[in-house]
Design an enzyme around this catalytic site. Structure first.
Site, short mmCIF file in Angstrom:
data_model
loop_
_atom_site.label_atom_id
_atom_site.label_comp_id
_atom_site.label_asym_id
_atom_site.label_seq_id
_atom_site.Cartn_x
_atom_site.Cartn_y
_atom_site.Cartn_z
N ASP A 232 0.88 -1.16 0.00
CA ASP A 232 0.00 0.00 0.00
C ASP A 232 0.93 1.22 0.00
O ASP A 232 2.11 1.12 0.33
CB ASP A 232 -0.95 0.00 1.21
CG ASP A 232 -2.12 0.95 0.98
OD1 ASP A 232 -2.05 1.79 0.05
OD2 ASP A 232 -3.12 0.88 1.73
C1 BGC Z 1 -4.95 3.37 0.05
C2 BGC Z 1 -5.05 2.36 -1.09
C3 BGC Z 1 -4.85 3.06 -2.41
C4 BGC Z 1 -3.51 3.79 -2.39
C5 BGC Z 1 -3.23 4.55 -3.66
C6 BGC Z 1 -3.71 4.21 -0.03
O1 BGC Z 1 -3.76 5.27 0.86
O2 BGC Z 1 -4.97 2.68 1.27
O3 BGC Z 1 -6.31 1.72 -1.06
O4 BGC Z 1 -4.92 2.16 -3.46
O5 BGC Z 1 -3.51 4.73 -1.33
O6 BGC Z 1 -4.03 5.67 -3.76
#
Ligand code: BGC
Length: 754
Positions: A232
């Site tokens: 993530d």
């Molecule tokens: C989120 C993810 C997301 C990623 C990219 C993170 O803060 O938890 O779900 O895909 O950001 O935006």
């Protein structure tokens, strides 16, 4: 490109190039190796639309992305209980990705809804891992049919936003396997996602990004995952440890310091170059799968996809209650009240936020003659007496008042959890005031998670849209006026109040983490076990028609067991029924939920029509995760197979007898109880013999003097005492010597191991 070619490319890469490939090129691109023909492919949020950012990048939905179509969020689509629908939605998204040159869509998000307060519940599917897993697998199949990857996220046990980058989700192995990993397992095994996104949090103290057990042993070795794992955004703690654990791609990039750390680790022997090569190979394989795919020309037809979004929402909205007031009659004198009528809340905030093409509202789609009063704003809790009085007057003058209520954006979002489960006070108060002058009230809800509904008994109809995507206006209009017949089913229980929720005492935890002390008793598993009243149970949803179930039967063919039930539309309208299959363990195994969802089938029926729903049981349908076996297990005995309209509305059942070939390991020792040994078919006969022998030796003489206690009590008491006694007590009970007890233990253990 075949295996050999990929290894040839790797052979030509420098150590630095390999390390660089392990982190992003920028916020949304993977690194490429241009000189070797590897392009820097793009990944993009999802999952209920495309959040493709061309210029300014961020992971919180702050900056604009391209105009795209916003489909209903996960909280809504799960209510369809419809795998075909999710696959169709996935395929639409896949085509959009192709048209926009996006190689991986970052979703679906399949984390369990442990508490109604989790800020991201709107993105997640369900409190039930079976349902979440099936929905995710279907969406993945659809997206990937366009040879575009998905990233099933957030792996794993990411069920709250509080301390989201550092918290630890602490739970036992059974709970992790049965509840918090199971949806991922289904998605991985059934749909083979190209990538998996590891979560920010720790699990029992170890960061998901450094969790070898999770990322390698379970995901790859056990489930057969063959794509790559990405972090993530910002979830990597220590880069080398993460690579060791099985995390190939660190996002976002660039991360020159971490890349250099990988190079150094190879140079000083902490990391073998083979390990790095393997990570590179896994990523190259996916990049090239995307690049070299032969797929039809893709177009992003925003107008057509908007219509698809609206049609999907018609299949998702849940009619929570209807005392006959719905559907409304076109031409009736109707008042629309509440800011959400003009400004529906149709998606959530944060990384999944879509820059929608065109949002429709119920008001703009409403039949001519509908009057509108804002009464309260859609974006905050604000009381305006004059506006309320106007609304109350309009309600009084109308035949029906439809109140468009819901949670403002600021009440639930990625990044933080809700602090309570209530609607804004102004909305509850407005509903109360309207009910004083008008009994014919419909409440239409816009929210990503359950809310307390203190007015539910007095309001004759409640329609929950969840977050219905940009076509929500068309969908609402069709549902309210009966052009579409509501067929959504709740993918989560709506408790009466927050305090009833099983995680209440342990949410959101503290610096040391959060204890999942309720174990496998999440959602309806808990409410059913405790026989608690809830506002609306899991699986619940009304329709404008009615259905009857009949002729439940089992059919088996080889190893396959099918459950069949005939369903008849007994009403006057075409409609859809979701047959839900629940399993109840009647083997006497302790610690099992009352019933669990293990199958579903959605049928479309014309008035008077009958169709047969066929549901298949698989090897997980009866089983639970045994920590003694470190594996799945179902005891020998009977199981009730329930065919139901909801988790609390069972319409038919059959009984199944199962013979298990597996045995839970048993270590017999001086403190093993007689009860445990009598419950185990391997040891019961041996012990029974000892007991019989002892009885004949120890039985009191028939003419024993003195008054005996009531025979029933004596018998029950001695039975229970014996049952709960450890083997060592045989010395006291049966006069056995220590040596005799040791010999008995040996004999019992031999029987277990035979
Ligand atoms: C989120 C993810 C997301 C990623 C990219 C993170 O803060 O938890 O779900 O895909 O950001 O935006």
């Amino acid at each position: 490109m075949n295996e050999k070619d990929i290894w040839e490319i790797i052979g030509k890469m420098t150590l630095e190039e390999k390390a660089a490939l392990c982190s992003g090129k920028d916020f949304w691109h993977m690194e490429g190796v241009e000189r070797l023909g590897i392009p820097p492919v793009m990944v993009s949020d999802g999952p209920h639309g495309l959040r493709k950012q061309d210029d300014k990048a961020d992971h919180l939905g702050v900056n604009e992305s391209i105009k795209a179509v916003c489909f209903p969020a996960g909280c809504a689509t799960a209510c369809s209980f419809d795998e075909d629908l999710l696959e169709r939605m996935g395929s639409t998204l896949g085509q959009e990705c192709r048209a926009e040159n996006v190689s991986v869509l970052l979703g679906p998000a399949v984390n369990m809804k442990r508490s109604p307060l989790c800020g991201r519940n709107f993105e997640y599917y369900s409190e039930d891992p079976y349902l979440a897993g099936k929905m995710a697998a279907a969406l993945i199949r659809g997206v990937q049919s366009w040879q575009v990857g998905t990233s099933v996220k957030h792996f794993a046990a990411n069920n709250q936003e509080y301390r989201r980058m550092s918290g630890s989700s602490n739970m036992d192995e059974r709970t992790l396997r049965e509840i918090y990993l199971a949806a991922f397992e289904t998605a991985v095994k059934e749909a083979k996602p190209w990538t998996v996104m590891c979560s920010y949090n720790r699990i029992n103290g170890t960061f998901a990004s450094e969790n070898r057990k999770l990322l390698t042993e379970i995901l790859r070795e056990e489930w057969g995952f063959d794509g790559f794992v990405m972090s993530d955004w910002g979830a990597v703690n220590r880069r080398v440890d993460a690579l060791h654990a099985g995390l190939e791609l660190q996002m976002p990039g660039p991360c020159p310091e971490d890349d250099a750390e990988l190079v150094r680790a190879v140079q000083n022997g902490e990391l073998s170059e083979d390990e790095l090569d393997r990570a590179v190979e896994r990523m190259l394989r996916i990049i090239l799968r995307y690049e070299q795919a032969e797929v039809p020309q893709a177009v992003f037809d925003r107008e057509a996809d908007h219509q698809i979004a609206a049609d999907i929402e018609k299949e998702c909205a849940v009619l929570l209650k209807n005392d006959g007031i719905l559907p409304l009659r076109r031409g009736a004198k109707v008042a629309y009240l509440g800011g959400f009528a003009a400004k529906p809340r149709y998606q959530g905030g944060g990384s999944s936020h879509i820059n929608s093409t065109r949002v429709s509202s119920a008001l703009e789609c409403a039949p001519e003659g509908v009057v509108y009063e804002e009464a309260f704003p859609a974006d905050r809790d604000e009381w305006n007496e004059e506006a309320v009085e106007r609304a109350v007057r309009a309600a009084k003058d109308a035949e029906v008042a439809v109140i468009f209520a819901g949670l403002p954006d600021s009440f639930e979002s990625e990044g933080y959890d809700r602090s309570h489960m209530r609607l804004p006070d102004c909305q509850n108060e407005l509903i109360r005031r309207v009910l004083e002058v008008q009994k014919r009230v419909v409440v239409v809800l816009h929210c990503g998670s359950p809310v307390e509904t203190p007015w539910a008994d007095e309001v004759p109809a409640v329609l929950c849209l969840y977050l219905g995507g940009e076509g929500v206006g068309e969908a609402t209009d069709a549902l309210l006026y009966g052009d579409a017949n509501p067929c959504g089913r709740l993918a989560e229980t709506w408790p009466l109040r927050l305090e009833d929720n099983p995680s209440y005492l342990n949410f959101p935890g503290d610096e040391d983490g959060v204890s999942y002390a309720e174990g496998v008793y999440i959602g309806y598993r808990y409410y059913d076990k405790k026989k608690m009243a809830v506002r609306w149970p899991f699986g619940h949803g009304e329709s404008y028609t009615t259905f009857a179930y009949s002729n439940v039967r089992l059919s088996s063919e080889g190893k396959k067991v099918r459950v069949l039930v005939d369903v008849t539309n007994t009403g006057a309208r075409e409609g859809k029924e979701t047959v839900q299959l629940y399993v109840e363990d009647c083997t006497g195994t302790p610690g099992r939920p009352v019933r669990e969802l293990k199958g579903m089938k959605k049928l479309s029926l014309l008035p008077g029509e009958t169709k047969t729903a066929e549901l298949e049981l698989d090897d997980r349908s009866l089983s639970w995760y045994s920590e003694k076996l470190h594996g799945w297990y179902a005891a020998t005995g009977t199981y009730r197979i329930l065919l139901a309209h909801s988790s609390r509305d069972v319409r038919g059942e059959v009984t199944l007898t199962y013979f298990s070939k597996q045995r839970i390991p048993l270590h017999v020792h001086r403190n093993t109880t007689v009860g445990a040994l009598l419950a185990d078919p391997r040891t019961a006969p041996i012990l029974q013999e000892v007991i019989e022998k002892a009885k004949s030796v120890l039985a009191p003489a028939e003419d024993a003097p003195g008054e005996a206690a009531s025979e029933a009590i004596t018998e029950e008491m001695s039975r229970q005492m014996l049952f709960n006694s450890p083997l060592r007590a045989a010395q006291m009970f049966f006069g056995m010597s220590k040596a005799e007890i040791d010999a008995l233990i040996e004999k019992l253990q031999k029987a277990v191991d035979a």
